[in-house]
Scaffold this motif. Structure first.
Motif, short mmCIF file in Angstrom:
data_model
loop_
_atom_site.label_atom_id
_atom_site.label_comp_id
_atom_site.label_asym_id
_atom_site.label_seq_id
_atom_site.Cartn_x
_atom_site.Cartn_y
_atom_site.Cartn_z
N UNK A 30 -71.75 20.75 70.24
CA UNK A 30 -71.38 22.36 70.56
C UNK A 30 -69.80 21.42 70.41
N UNK A 31 -69.16 22.56 69.67
CA UNK A 31 -68.05 22.44 68.70
C UNK A 31 -67.52 23.05 69.70
N UNK A 32 -65.65 22.55 70.48
CA UNK A 32 -64.86 23.22 71.60
C UNK A 32 -63.62 22.88 71.14
N UNK A 33 -62.54 22.54 72.30
CA UNK A 33 -61.60 22.60 71.87
C UNK A 33 -60.75 21.49 73.66
N UNK A 39 -59.75 19.73 68.11
CA UNK A 39 -61.38 20.24 68.14
C UNK A 39 -61.99 19.95 67.47
N UNK A 40 -63.52 19.59 69.09
CA UNK A 40 -63.78 18.48 69.13
C UNK A 40 -65.34 19.03 69.66
N UNK A 66 -62.93 16.20 65.47
CA UNK A 66 -63.29 17.63 64.71
C UNK A 66 -64.63 18.21 63.98
N UNK A 67 -64.63 19.14 64.01
CA UNK A 67 -66.44 19.85 63.91
C UNK A 67 -65.67 21.47 63.38
N UNK A 78 -66.54 9.21 57.16
CA UNK A 78 -67.75 7.82 57.80
C UNK A 78 -68.63 8.65 59.99
N UNK A 79 -67.61 8.79 60.12
CA UNK A 79 -68.42 9.47 61.92
C UNK A 79 -69.42 10.32 61.51
#
Length: 202
Positions: A30-33, A39-40, A66-67, A78-79
């Motif tokens: 899931x993407x969040x802040x 953004x993570x 990121x996301x 690379x992640x």
């Protein structure tokens, strides 16, 4: 630009220095802040078998910067992009977001994918688009690709990681102060009273 790792880590180094090693199954990312407004991507991991710093049934959460959010996205080169139901061996560190929050050991290091087919189980290192720096015979530096390490036995691979992680504890155990064994005390001969001399008179 792909990330560059000047020197690949050995699995023994990673096992000794990491805080969490586990056979895991990936949940839905899931993407969040975060608290700083960045953004993570947060990905749950269910621990199938713990090796170090985790046990079966634990729930971990991978923290990645990121996301994709609101149609806009960014990602660290690379992640690894985790996929739901992916099965991995995770080698990493704890993150300050919380006790269950973790991050891989490094970009291109610390994740090994488990695949199953009719021939058995295989464990293959995930390196992404990471490149390494190599020395040529002439002494110059050039970019190369890390060797992808693979293993044909999941139990054997986890056993190897356990042994490598245990070696890190050995020096600490050796530092425990131990008193030298007591030397046997010398046994002195018992003193005997001098015998009185007798003279016979004529």
């Amino acid at each position: 630009t792909p990330p560059i790792d000047p020197k690949p880590f050995s699995l023994e180094e990673m096992a000794a220095q990491s805080e969490v090693i586990a056979h895991v199954k990936v949940g839905v990312p899931r993407v969040d802040k975060d608290a700083r407004g960045r953004v993570v991507t947060l990905t749950p991991l269910e621990v199938i078998e713990g090796v170090k710093g985790a046990k079966q049934g634990d729930l971990l959460e991978v923290f990645q910067l990121g996301g994709l959010m609101d149609g806009r996205g960014s990602w660290i080169a690379g992640a690894h992009r985790f996929q739901e139901n992916e099965e991995l061996v995770f080698v990493g560190m704890r993150h300050n977001r919380g006790p269950a929050s973790v991050i891989p050991y490094g970009i291109g290091f610390g994740l090994l994918k488990i695949t199953r087919d009719d021939f058995g189980v295989k464990v293959v290192e995930v390196v992404g688009d990471v490149v390494t720096l190599e020395k040529t015979p002439e002494g110059a530096t050039r970019q190369g690709h890390p060797v992808v390490r693979s293993y044909d036995s999941l139990p054997g691979f986890l056993t190897m990681l356990r042994r490598a992680a245990a070696l890190e504890e050995a020096p600490k155990l050796m530092q425990i102060e131990r008193k030298p064994p007591h030397a046997p005390k010398a046994v002195l001969p018992k003193a005997t009273a001098p015998q009185a001399s007798t003279t016979q008179g004529g």
